[in-house]
Each structure stands twice: as structure tokens, then as C-alpha cells.
Design a protein around this motif. Structure first.
Motif, PDB file in Angstrom:
ATOM      1  N   ASP A  78       0.850  -1.150   0.037  1.00  0.00           N
ATOM      2  CA  ASP A  78      -0.027  -0.083   0.160  1.00  0.00           C
ATOM      3  C   ASP A  78       0.884   1.190   0.006  1.00  0.00           C
ATOM      4  O   ASP A  78       0.495   2.254  -0.783  1.00  0.00           O
ATOM      5  CB  ASP A  78      -1.071  -0.156   1.336  1.00  0.00           C
ATOM      6  N   LEU A  90      -5.739   6.352   0.452  1.00  0.00           N
ATOM      7  CA  LEU A  90      -6.156   5.029   0.785  1.00  0.00           C
ATOM      8  C   LEU A  90      -7.361   4.714   0.262  1.00  0.00           C
ATOM      9  O   LEU A  90      -7.868   3.545  -0.101  1.00  0.00           O
ATOM     10  CB  LEU A  90      -6.437   5.160   2.590  1.00  0.00           C
ATOM     11  N   LEU A  91      -8.140   5.522  -0.203  1.00  0.00           N
ATOM     12  CA  LEU A  91      -9.529   5.595  -0.786  1.00  0.00           C
ATOM     13  C   LEU A  91      -9.214   4.797  -2.290  1.00  0.00           C
ATOM     14  O   LEU A  91     -10.224   4.062  -2.661  1.00  0.00           O
ATOM     15  CB  LEU A  91     -10.339   6.532  -0.983  1.00  0.00           C
ATOM     16  N   ASP A  92      -8.196   4.989  -2.863  1.00  0.00           N
ATOM     17  CA  ASP A  92      -7.806   4.133  -3.889  1.00  0.00           C
ATOM     18  C   ASP A  92      -7.040   2.897  -3.703  1.00  0.00           C
ATOM     19  O   ASP A  92      -7.360   1.907  -4.590  1.00  0.00           O
ATOM     20  CB  ASP A  92      -6.740   5.217  -4.970  1.00  0.00           C
ATOM     21  N   ILE A  94      -6.612   0.998  -1.065  1.00  0.00           N
ATOM     22  CA  ILE A  94      -7.389  -0.006  -0.295  1.00  0.00           C
ATOM     23  C   ILE A  94      -8.340  -1.080  -0.990  1.00  0.00           C
ATOM     24  O   ILE A  94      -7.808  -2.211  -0.986  1.00  0.00           O
ATOM     25  CB  ILE A  94      -7.925   0.435   1.217  1.00  0.00           C
ATOM     26  N   PRO A  95      -9.278  -0.402  -1.800  1.00  0.00           N
ATOM     27  CA  PRO A  95      -9.987  -1.225  -2.476  1.00  0.00           C
ATOM     28  C   PRO A  95      -9.214  -2.188  -3.633  1.00  0.00           C
ATOM     29  O   PRO A  95      -9.428  -3.163  -3.951  1.00  0.00           O
ATOM     30  CB  PRO A  95     -11.000  -0.421  -3.273  1.00  0.00           C
ATOM     31  N   TRP A 133      -6.354  -2.674   6.775  1.00  0.00           N
ATOM     32  CA  TRP A 133      -7.203  -1.362   7.055  1.00  0.00           C
ATOM     33  C   TRP A 133      -7.656  -0.695   8.346  1.00  0.00           C
ATOM     34  O   TRP A 133      -7.239   0.483   8.620  1.00  0.00           O
ATOM     35  CB  TRP A 133      -8.213  -1.010   6.024  1.00  0.00           C
ATOM     36  N   ARG A 155     -14.593   9.419   4.455  1.00  0.00           N
ATOM     37  CA  ARG A 155     -13.500   8.161   4.172  1.00  0.00           C
ATOM     38  C   ARG A 155     -13.819   6.964   4.493  1.00  0.00           C
ATOM     39  O   ARG A 155     -13.722   5.992   3.958  1.00  0.00           O
ATOM     40  CB  ARG A 155     -12.353   8.929   4.491  1.00  0.00           C
ATOM     41  N   LEU A 159     -15.139   3.703   2.265  1.00  0.00           N
ATOM     42  CA  LEU A 159     -14.216   2.540   2.027  1.00  0.00           C
ATOM     43  C   LEU A 159     -15.040   1.294   2.530  1.00  0.00           C
ATOM     44  O   LEU A 159     -15.001   0.169   2.137  1.00  0.00           O
ATOM     45  CB  LEU A 159     -13.051   2.315   2.865  1.00  0.00           C
ATOM     46  N   GLU A 162     -17.328   0.305  -0.052  1.00  0.00           N
ATOM     47  CA  GLU A 162     -16.585  -0.444  -0.740  1.00  0.00           C
ATOM     48  C   GLU A 162     -16.485  -2.121  -0.664  1.00  0.00           C
ATOM     49  O   GLU A 162     -16.226  -2.817  -1.519  1.00  0.00           O
ATOM     50  CB  GLU A 162     -15.500   0.177  -1.428  1.00  0.00           C
TER      51      GLU A 162
END
Length: 167
Positions: A78, A90-92, A94-95, A133, A155, A159, A162
Motif C-alpha cells: 500500500d 487510501l480510498l484508491d 485499499i480497494p 485497513w 472516508r 471504504l 466498497e
């Protein structure tokens, strides 16, 4: 359950938070894990390397002798991805990490080798990403929630939504 509970305290909709807690706890409960030394913040900013080899680690304040060492491998991927793609958050990442399909082939191999070496079953990759996470974001909430609670809440909710798409 403690990291999840701490995280869900930042969500204002308690009914939704309880539903999320039930779903994720059910998914996470019973995963076979191996405990061992976990650095706790195994990011590219805390690793010294020379000639392709790790020569030192700093920032040991989150070390856990009975942690989940696979979370360090997830942390590394990450942080490396965000370091080379500074526009990502992290929004990009982690998924992307949760899908189990990593865009850098060498890093994908690294992760598979870590699962094998550390004795974790890669079929639980999604669940272990959720745990990563939770462990990564939980401590940050203490410092940031007082500063910008609405943004933190947004945020967290994005997540969690998601993650729930994949459950």
C-alpha cells in the motif's frame, strides 16, 4: 472487534454501523491466523535499503510481538504504491489491494511469497486487507477526528461501502 468498533465510532448512523459491524465481524471471525512479530508501520518511509536489500527499519512504536505479520506485507505494498503514485490515497489503494490483483507483477509475487512464508492462506486475502485497513486507520482517528470529523466520516463510510460490495 476492537479496531472495528473504534473505527465505526466515527460514523454517525449507529444502525448502519451496527449492520457493518455484524457483516464484517462474521466475515473476519474464524480466519486461521499465525501470530508473530509485526512492525506495525512497515511503510517505505520506515525502511532503509541498499543494493536491493533491507538494511534497517525505524519507527518501532507500533511493534507487536503477537501481531499478524502479513499485515506488514500489505502495509508495504500500500505505501509503495502511494509513494510512486502520490495523487492516490487510501480510498484508491485499499480497494485495489482488496481485489487481490496488484498492478505491479513483482509486488504481486512478493505478496504471494509472503502469504506462503508466513503461513497465511491467500484465500483470506480480502479479510486480511480489511484487517490491515482497520489496524492502519484506527490509530490515525485519534489524532485526526478532532480536526476534520466530517471528512474522516466520509472516508470511513466510502471504504466500508466498497468492502461491502465484495461481501
Amino acid at each position: 472487534e476492537k479496531p472495528l468498533q473504534k473505527l465505526l465510532e466515527s460514523v454517525d448512523d449507529s444502525e448502519w454501523a451496527q449492520e457493518v459491524r455484524a457483516i464484517l465481524c462474521e466475515r473476519l471471525r474464524g480466519i486461521p491466523v499465525r501470530y508473530g512479530l509485526m512492525h506495525g508501520d512497515f511503510s517505505v518511509h520506515n525502511i532503509f535499503a541498499h543494493d536491493g536489500r533491507v538494511t534497517g527499519l525505524i519507527d518501532w512504536e507500533d511493534v507487536d510481538a503477537s501481531g499478524l505479520p502479513i499485515l506488514d506485507a500489505l502495509n508495504y505494498l500500500d505505501s509503495a504504491h502511494r509513494a510512486y503514485n502520490p495523487h492516490l490515497t487510501l480510498l484508491d489503494t485499499i480497494p485495489l489491494l482488496a481485489t487481490g490483483v496488484w498492478p505491479v507483477e513483482e509486488e504481486q509475487r512478493f505478496l504471494a511469497e509472503c502469504y506462503e512464508y508466513l503461513g497465511f492462506d491467500i484465500k483470506y486475502h480480502f479479510e486480511l486487507t480489511v484487517l490491515y485497513w482497520l489496524y492502519h486507520v484506527g490509530p490515525q482517528l485519534e489524532f485526526s477526528s478532532g480536526c476534520n470529523r466530517p471528512e474522516i466520516k466520509q472516508r470511513v463510510e466510502l471504504l466500508v461501502k466498497e468492502f461491502l460490495r465484495h461481501v
